[in-house]
Design an enzyme around this catalytic site. Structure first.
Site, PDB file in Angstrom:
ATOM      1  CE1 TYR A 235      -4.205  -1.136  -0.157  1.00 34.80           C
ATOM      2  CE2 TYR A 235      -3.626  -2.565   1.668  1.00 34.80           C
ATOM      3  CZ  TYR A 235      -4.493  -2.200   0.659  1.00 34.80           C
ATOM      4  OH  TYR A 235      -5.644  -2.910   0.456  1.00 34.80           O
ATOM      5  CG  ASP A 263      -7.712  -3.143  -6.021  1.00 32.78           C
ATOM      6  OD1 ASP A 263      -7.110  -2.824  -4.971  1.00 32.78           O
ATOM      7  OD2 ASP A 263      -8.033  -4.326  -6.273  1.00 32.78           O
ATOM      8  CG  HIS A 354      -8.965  -5.416  -2.672  1.00 31.50           C
ATOM      9  ND1 HIS A 354      -8.008  -4.435  -2.757  1.00 31.50           N
ATOM     10  CD2 HIS A 354      -8.936  -5.824  -1.393  1.00 31.50           C
ATOM     11  CE1 HIS A 354      -7.443  -4.260  -1.583  1.00 31.50           C
ATOM     12  NE2 HIS A 354      -7.986  -5.104  -0.736  1.00 31.50           N
TER      13      HIS A 354
HETATM   14  C1  PPY Z   1      -8.488  -5.176   2.875  1.00 32.72           C
HETATM   15  O1  PPY Z   1      -9.040  -5.196   3.975  1.00 32.72           O
HETATM   16  O2  PPY Z   1      -9.075  -5.453   1.830  1.00 32.72           O
HETATM   17  C2  PPY Z   1      -7.112  -4.819   2.767  1.00 32.72           C
HETATM   18  O3  PPY Z   1      -6.612  -4.785   1.699  1.00 32.72           O
HETATM   19  C3  PPY Z   1      -6.316  -4.546   3.947  1.00 32.72           C
HETATM   20  C4  PPY Z   1      -6.527  -3.283   4.611  1.00 32.72           C
HETATM   21  C5  PPY Z   1      -6.742  -3.321   5.937  1.00 32.72           C
HETATM   22  C6  PPY Z   1      -6.905  -2.162   6.619  1.00 32.72           C
HETATM   23  C7  PPY Z   1      -6.806  -0.963   5.962  1.00 32.72           C
HETATM   24  C8  PPY Z   1      -6.580  -0.939   4.615  1.00 32.72           C
HETATM   25  C9  PPY Z   1      -6.433  -2.101   3.943  1.00 32.72           C
END
Ligand code: PPY
Length: 493
Positions: A235, A263, A354
């Protein structure tokens, strides 16, 4: 941190004006950090003047506090003998969970990934289940991911030996899949993502480490054995220096692929997760001041504010300049973007929605794969050994993987299935999941008439129903029996 502090000293600092907390035996002054905390200030204030380790542990990597708080706010170590021991009442939910743990079937009775899912649901805290299982909005896409592609098997091909091993980004893999990144593993199992590391190492399976793993990146890498391979999911932080350090550290520690999530400029609204947060709040019987804007956002949204929504194609050369690892864009959903990715010079793409957690009613990875391969082919970009296409979303069976490979994917990402396997049985669950996939690959490849991964070709599948978005197939009963429909809000009557 040689300063030793006592429980009574810490407990004086129990308000917004002066807020100290204990985490992992150390005392921190978080007063000035309260409003910066991605999860909001309220949750910290709940532990003001006290030990916050238990709440902190599942949703933060161990080093989150030390890296985010300036050193002068690290006040010292706590003298444990001076802290009043709180005898925790075992809640009804916890009692049920313990009963469920004892009632788990022996591992050999677990026959498929759906079994893991139903056991995980019974043994993990409700909050973990809500976070892991949730998808965005009406949860249409997560169900569409279990989509209909049919096989066209070939016969009489001497399939006495079949081989499903492959390479992914030049790395050997015993299966044509990698374990995809999922966050916050300790919400569901005390050892979190390390269960995957240890399980995958024994079977030559590649693990993708999540930026938001509960275990720290270094703890995961330190646990490696058998020369196992890791990828890392990224991220991108608003502070690019943090991202640069993370990426370069990953490369230095031998990670073999950088999967940049593209995404999630904003996290999807996942209502199961959000509703769970509301339940939790009211259970706390705390007066709701309604000031903490993040209060009803659920676990994920609460901690996602560091993600940079300004990320754009212009940033790709910068990533190229900071690392030699292969760069893969994770979350491509159209042929147009697949072409841009190829032309940007990255080494691969993951066709993904995702796990249905971002844009609801986005199409399945398999459906996107068909248009992507056609569009790349038309431009002479496919096949190209330097550009690999991956797919993820909804994979529960080796047959799901084989379909994607037949349609042109190099390998497939499997996230939730392994997450549920380790939530249910820890490392052993991960190993059992791998074994089940292996058995399924063997059988399905024989029945398909494919001796090796290279034998898989588009003619072995009928993808004609993709794109119609109508259910013309028999119900997927196992999936439907574990899939938990969204609930409407309840009135307090
Ligand atoms: C998701 O939960 O889909 C993620 O990719 C992980 C996540 C967890 C917490 C904040 C941002 C992303």
């Amino acid at each position: 941190m040689s300063n030793v502090l006592t429980g009574p000293q810490v407990s004086e600092h129990n308000s917004r004006d002066s807020c100290w907390i204990i985490v992992h035996g150390k005392v921190y002054d978080v007063t000035e950090f309260l409003d910066e905390h991605p999860g909001g200030s309220r949750i910290i204030l709940k532990y003001a003047g006290a030990d916050a380790t238990e709440a902190y542990e599942p949703i933060h990597p161990p080093d989150a506090i030390t890296t985010n708080l300036p050193v002068e706010k690290h006040l010292g170590v706590i003298d444990a003998s001076t802290v009043a021991q709180v005898v925790k009442e075992v809640t009804e939910e916890e009692k049920q969970r313990q009963l469920a743990v004892a009632a788990r079937p022996p591992l050999e009775n677990v026959l498929n990934m759906h079994d893991f899912e139903v056991i995980a649901k019974a043994v993990i805290p409700e909050k973990a289940w809500a976070y892991y299982s949730s998808a965005s909005d009406d949860e249409i896409t997560i169900r569409e991911n279990r989509t209909a592609v049919w096989f066209r098997p070939r016969i009489l091909r001497d399939v006495s030996t079949v081989d499903w091993s492959t390479t992914i980004l030049g790395q050997k893999s015993s299966l044509p899949l990698y374990i995809s990144a999922t966050a916050l593993g300790k919400l569901g199992h005390p050892e979190g993502e390390l269960t995957i590391t240890r399980g995958a190492a024994n079977h030559g399976v590649i693990q993708m480490i999540a930026t938001l793993a509960s275990c720290s990146f270094d703890d995961i890498i330190d646990a490696q054995s058998n020369n196992q391979t890791f990828f890392v999911q990224l991220y991108v932080n608003r502070d690019r220096e943090i991202t640069k350090r993370y990426v370069q550290h990953a490369e230095a520690r031998g990670v073999k692929g950088l999967f940049i999530t593209v995404d999630a400029p904003q996290l999807g609204r996942r209502e199961k997760d959000m509703r769970m947060k509301q339940v939790d709040d009211s259970a706390g019987a705390e007066v709701q001041k309604g000031q903490d804007v993040k209060k009803d956002q659920g676990v994920a949204r609460a901690i996602s504010s560091f993600i940079d929504p300004s990320l754009s194609w212009k940033d790709i050369p910068w990533f190229r300049s900071i690392t030699k690892m292969p760069i893969i864009l994770k979350g491509i959903a159209t042929a147009e973007d697949a072409i841009l990715a190829y032309e940007a010079g990255v080494q691969g793409i993951v066709l993904s929605n995702h796990g249905g957690r971002q844009l609801d009613t986005a199409r399945s990875g398999l459906e996107v794969l068909v248009e992507v391969v056609a569009a790349l082919k038309a431009r002479g970009y496919y096949p190209d050994p330097k550009f690999e296409i991956f797919v993820d979303g909804g994979v529960r069976r080796a047959s799901d993987v084989l379909k994607a490979i037949a349609l042109g994917a190099k390998a497939v990402g499997v996230g939730r299935a392994f997450l549920y396997a380790f939530c249910a049985y820890g490392q052993e669950g991960v190993e059992r999941a791998i074994q089940i996939f292996r058995d399924e690959f063997e059988m399905n490849m024989r029945l398909l008439g494919a001796r090796t991964i290279d034998d898989l070709c588009p003619e072995m599948v009928d993808a004609g129903a993709l794109g119609q978005h109508i259910v013309t197939v028999p119900q997927d009963n196992l999936f439907n029996s574990t899939y938990q429909p969204l609930q409407i809000t309840k009135l307090k009557l």
